[in-house]
Design an enzyme around this catalytic site. Structure first.
Site, PDB file in Angstrom:
ATOM      1  N   GLY A   8      28.280  -0.482  25.199  1.00 22.94           N
ATOM      2  CA  GLY A   8      29.322  -1.065  24.352  1.00 22.94           C
ATOM      3  C   GLY A   8      30.703  -0.663  24.813  1.00 22.94           C
ATOM      4  O   GLY A   8      31.537  -0.207  24.033  1.00 22.94           O
ATOM      5  N   ALA A   9      30.946  -0.865  26.119  1.00 28.70           N
ATOM      6  CA  ALA A   9      32.207  -0.352  26.703  1.00 28.70           C
ATOM      7  C   ALA A   9      33.254  -1.447  26.898  1.00 28.70           C
ATOM      8  O   ALA A   9      34.285  -1.205  27.510  1.00 28.70           O
ATOM      9  CB  ALA A   9      31.907   0.338  28.028  1.00 28.70           C
ATOM     10  N   VAL A  60      21.397  -3.593  24.314  1.00 30.62           N
ATOM     11  CA  VAL A  60      20.677  -2.323  24.379  1.00 30.62           C
ATOM     12  C   VAL A  60      19.753  -2.094  23.181  1.00 30.62           C
ATOM     13  O   VAL A  60      19.090  -1.063  23.097  1.00 30.62           O
ATOM     14  CB  VAL A  60      21.636  -1.115  24.578  1.00 30.62           C
ATOM     15  CG1 VAL A  60      22.334  -1.199  25.928  1.00 30.62           C
ATOM     16  CG2 VAL A  60      22.639  -0.988  23.452  1.00 30.62           C
ATOM     17  N   ASN A  86      26.990   4.476  22.825  1.00 33.14           N
ATOM     18  CA  ASN A  86      28.117   4.159  21.938  1.00 33.14           C
ATOM     19  C   ASN A  86      27.939   2.854  21.170  1.00 33.14           C
ATOM     20  O   ASN A  86      28.400   2.735  20.037  1.00 33.14           O
ATOM     21  CB  ASN A  86      29.391   4.098  22.784  1.00 33.14           C
ATOM     22  CG  ASN A  86      30.540   3.460  22.037  1.00 33.14           C
ATOM     23  OD1 ASN A  86      31.183   4.105  21.200  1.00 33.14           O
ATOM     24  ND2 ASN A  86      30.819   2.189  22.297  1.00 33.14           N
ATOM     25  N   SER A 138      28.938   9.101  13.364  1.00 35.22           N
ATOM     26  CA  SER A 138      30.040   8.764  12.454  1.00 35.22           C
ATOM     27  C   SER A 138      30.051   9.811  11.345  1.00 35.22           C
ATOM     28  O   SER A 138      28.993  10.393  11.037  1.00 35.22           O
ATOM     29  CB  SER A 138      29.807   7.378  11.834  1.00 35.22           C
ATOM     30  OG  SER A 138      30.647   7.196  10.714  1.00 35.22           O
ATOM     31  N   TYR A 151      24.284   1.685   7.172  1.00 32.33           N
ATOM     32  CA  TYR A 151      25.040   2.262   8.299  1.00 32.33           C
ATOM     33  C   TYR A 151      24.919   3.783   8.297  1.00 32.33           C
ATOM     34  O   TYR A 151      24.643   4.402   9.328  1.00 32.33           O
ATOM     35  CB  TYR A 151      26.499   1.828   8.198  1.00 32.33           C
ATOM     36  CG  TYR A 151      27.386   2.335   9.315  1.00 32.33           C
ATOM     37  CD1 TYR A 151      27.277   1.833  10.608  1.00 32.33           C
ATOM     38  CD2 TYR A 151      28.365   3.309   9.077  1.00 32.33           C
ATOM     39  CE1 TYR A 151      28.103   2.287  11.634  1.00 32.33           C
ATOM     40  CE2 TYR A 151      29.198   3.761  10.087  1.00 32.33           C
ATOM     41  CZ  TYR A 151      29.061   3.249  11.366  1.00 32.33           C
ATOM     42  OH  TYR A 151      29.880   3.700  12.379  1.00 32.33           O
ATOM     43  N   ALA A 153      22.633   5.617   6.976  1.00 37.30           N
ATOM     44  CA  ALA A 153      21.257   6.028   7.293  1.00 37.30           C
ATOM     45  C   ALA A 153      21.039   6.009   8.803  1.00 37.30           C
ATOM     46  O   ALA A 153      20.388   6.900   9.363  1.00 37.30           O
ATOM     47  CB  ALA A 153      20.258   5.105   6.605  1.00 37.30           C
ATOM     48  N   THR A 154      21.622   5.001   9.483  1.00 38.00           N
ATOM     49  CA  THR A 154      21.447   4.955  10.945  1.00 38.00           C
ATOM     50  C   THR A 154      22.164   6.128  11.600  1.00 38.00           C
ATOM     51  O   THR A 154      21.650   6.720  12.549  1.00 38.00           O
ATOM     52  CB  THR A 154      21.960   3.629  11.570  1.00 38.00           C
ATOM     53  OG1 THR A 154      23.382   3.498  11.410  1.00 38.00           O
ATOM     54  CG2 THR A 154      21.260   2.427  10.971  1.00 38.00           C
ATOM     55  N   LYS A 155      23.339   6.474  11.094  1.00 39.78           N
ATOM     56  CA  LYS A 155      24.097   7.565  11.723  1.00 39.78           C
ATOM     57  C   LYS A 155      23.489   8.934  11.377  1.00 39.78           C
ATOM     58  O   LYS A 155      23.543   9.865  12.191  1.00 39.78           O
ATOM     59  CB  LYS A 155      25.570   7.496  11.316  1.00 39.78           C
ATOM     60  CG  LYS A 155      26.280   6.239  11.858  1.00 39.78           C
ATOM     61  CD  LYS A 155      26.193   6.115  13.370  1.00 39.78           C
ATOM     62  CE  LYS A 155      26.983   4.941  13.921  1.00 39.78           C
ATOM     63  NZ  LYS A 155      26.874   4.796  15.386  1.00 39.78           N
TER      64      LYS A 155
HETATM   65  P1  NAP Z   1      33.599  -2.231  18.388  1.00 38.75           P
HETATM   66  O1  NAP Z   1      35.058  -2.174  18.615  1.00 38.75           O
HETATM   67  O2  NAP Z   1      33.038  -3.201  17.410  1.00 38.75           O
HETATM   68  O3  NAP Z   1      32.883  -2.413  19.812  1.00 38.75           O
HETATM   69  C1  NAP Z   1      31.496  -2.506  19.869  1.00 38.75           C
HETATM   70  C2  NAP Z   1      31.038  -2.501  21.292  1.00 38.75           C
HETATM   71  O4  NAP Z   1      29.609  -2.516  21.299  1.00 38.75           O
HETATM   72  C3  NAP Z   1      31.492  -3.714  22.073  1.00 38.75           C
HETATM   73  O5  NAP Z   1      31.772  -3.332  23.400  1.00 38.75           O
HETATM   74  C4  NAP Z   1      30.257  -4.626  22.047  1.00 38.75           C
HETATM   75  O6  NAP Z   1      30.116  -5.461  23.193  1.00 38.75           O
HETATM   76  C5  NAP Z   1      29.163  -3.600  22.087  1.00 38.75           C
HETATM   77  N1  NAP Z   1      27.893  -4.109  21.570  1.00 38.75           N
HETATM   78  C6  NAP Z   1      27.645  -4.686  20.367  1.00 38.75           C
HETATM   79  N2  NAP Z   1      26.338  -4.989  20.267  1.00 38.75           N
HETATM   80  C7  NAP Z   1      25.764  -4.615  21.436  1.00 38.75           C
HETATM   81  C8  NAP Z   1      24.451  -4.651  21.945  1.00 38.75           C
HETATM   82  N3  NAP Z   1      23.440  -5.157  21.216  1.00 38.75           N
HETATM   83  N4  NAP Z   1      24.211  -4.182  23.190  1.00 38.75           N
HETATM   84  C9  NAP Z   1      25.228  -3.677  23.945  1.00 38.75           C
HETATM   85  N5  NAP Z   1      26.497  -3.593  23.518  1.00 38.75           N
HETATM   86  C10 NAP Z   1      26.752  -4.045  22.270  1.00 38.75           C
HETATM   87  O7  NAP Z   1      33.029  -0.811  17.908  1.00 38.75           O
HETATM   88  P2  NAP Z   1      33.753   0.626  17.794  1.00 38.75           P
HETATM   89  O8  NAP Z   1      34.534   0.656  16.550  1.00 38.75           O
HETATM   90  O9  NAP Z   1      34.406   0.967  19.070  1.00 38.75           O
HETATM   91  O10 NAP Z   1      32.477   1.564  17.561  1.00 38.75           O
HETATM   92  C11 NAP Z   1      31.786   2.159  18.636  1.00 38.75           C
HETATM   93  C12 NAP Z   1      30.846   3.211  18.088  1.00 38.75           C
HETATM   94  O11 NAP Z   1      31.592   4.165  17.341  1.00 38.75           O
HETATM   95  C13 NAP Z   1      29.775   2.658  17.143  1.00 38.75           C
HETATM   96  O12 NAP Z   1      28.556   3.331  17.365  1.00 38.75           O
HETATM   97  C14 NAP Z   1      30.331   2.992  15.764  1.00 38.75           C
HETATM   98  O13 NAP Z   1      29.307   3.121  14.810  1.00 38.75           O
HETATM   99  C15 NAP Z   1      31.028   4.306  16.044  1.00 38.75           C
HETATM  100  N6  NAP Z   1      32.094   4.635  15.084  1.00 38.75           N
HETATM  101  C16 NAP Z   1      33.217   3.855  14.965  1.00 38.75           C
HETATM  102  C17 NAP Z   1      34.200   4.207  14.048  1.00 38.75           C
HETATM  103  C18 NAP Z   1      35.469   3.420  13.866  1.00 38.75           C
HETATM  104  O14 NAP Z   1      36.233   3.741  12.952  1.00 38.75           O
HETATM  105  N7  NAP Z   1      35.740   2.419  14.678  1.00 38.75           N
HETATM  106  C19 NAP Z   1      34.026   5.348  13.248  1.00 38.75           C
HETATM  107  C20 NAP Z   1      32.877   6.107  13.386  1.00 38.75           C
HETATM  108  C21 NAP Z   1      31.922   5.753  14.311  1.00 38.75           C
HETATM  109  P3  NAP Z   1      30.623  -7.010  23.194  1.00 38.75           P
HETATM  110  O15 NAP Z   1      32.117  -6.928  23.214  1.00 38.75           O
HETATM  111  O16 NAP Z   1      30.066  -7.566  24.455  1.00 38.75           O
HETATM  112  O17 NAP Z   1      30.092  -7.607  21.947  1.00 38.75           O
END
Ligand code: NAP
Length: 243
Positions: A8-9, A60, A86, A138, A151, A153-155
């Protein structure tokens, strides 16, 4: 040169982790599921900063796609030193109205996806007797926010998966830690209404939401062999939100 896979980069936290690792000497595999142009942009930035890598499209949450990803990376580079698990999604909804489809989507990616990647990459690290796995968790894995039963529960599962995997892999030189961000400014947060954001920020002692760069610094630091005595930890990065 060390090789890192970041799932998810193409956007958000994963993007920042890939750019940080790539700019600091790692060869980076920029995984994405649909945003090819954005993934290519990340790789272009890494290359402009003197780094290298590849983009790789894989969902993934699907074991066959994970196997193909790891096989290609290993065939290309002959080693995998870092995995940043990620890619994750949130489907904030009260349990009483949550669809089984969203329940499955969250668990398939946030839990099974991490497991599949750690297993396939772990097999390579186990043979090399070294490696670092970072799982993006998270604060919701420990603290309760209404609307996040699934969400969180998954984390919570990611946190315990991290601790147990660390114990299993430590004898083989593989470290496993989790990073637990609070509110970080990404597209994931766009779903939160402005008035809710204003409410949330009042509970953050540092008085601001985190940036993706804040998280990427922590991930990069945890990959450093200088921190080789840290394993099985869930490290919170939230500006004091959870205190
Ligand atoms: P985001 O901006 O929504 O980006 C998600 C990324 O994951 C995108 O690159 C997306 O790719 C990719 N993705 C989605 N489904 C996928 C799949 N099935 N296989 C491979 N890649 C996939 O998310 P984010 O906010 O950066 O969050 C990233 C991580 O941090 C997550 O695990 C989230 O739970 C955790 N987190 C985030 C926050 C927050 O406040 N943002 C807080 C706590 C934890 P595409 O662009 O190709 O769709």
């Amino acid at each position: 040169m060390k090789v890192a896979i970041v799932t998810g980069a193409s956007r958000g936290i994963g993007r920042a982790c890939a750019i940080k690792l790539g700019s600091c000497g790692y060869t980076v595999v920029v995984n994405y599921s649909s945003s090819e142009a954005k993934a290519q942009e990340v790789l272009d930035i890494i290359k402009a900063n003197g780094g290298d890598g590849m983009i790789y499209k894989a969902d993934v949450s699907k074991l066959d796609e994970v196997k193909a990803l790891v096989k290609t990376v290993f065939a290309t580079y002959k080693q995998i030193d870092v995995l940043v698990n990620n890619a994750g999604i949130a489907r904030d909804e009260f349990l009483l109205t949550m669809s089984s489809e969203n329940l499955d989507k969250c668990f398939d990616l946030n839990v099974k996806g991490y497991f599949y990647m750690a297993q396939q990459v772990g097999l390579k690290m186990f043979r090399k007797k070294s490696g670092v796995i970072i799982n993006m968790s998270s604060v919701s894995g420990e603290f309760s926010i209404p609307g996040q039963t699934v969400y969180s529960a998954t984390k919570g599962a990611v946190n315990q998966f991290t601790r147990t995997l660390a114990k299993e892999m430590a004898p083989y030189g593989v470290r496993c830690n989790a990073v637990a961000p609070g509110f970080i400014l990404t597209e994931m947060m766009d779903a939160i209404p402005e008035e809710k954001k204003e409410e949330y920020i009042k509970h953050i002692p540092e008085g601001r939401f985190g940036t993706v760069e804040d998280v990427a610094e922590l991930v990069y630091t945890l990959c450093d062999d200088k921190l080789s005595y840290i394993t099985g930890q869930v490290i919170t990065i939230d500006g004091g939100l959870s205190l």
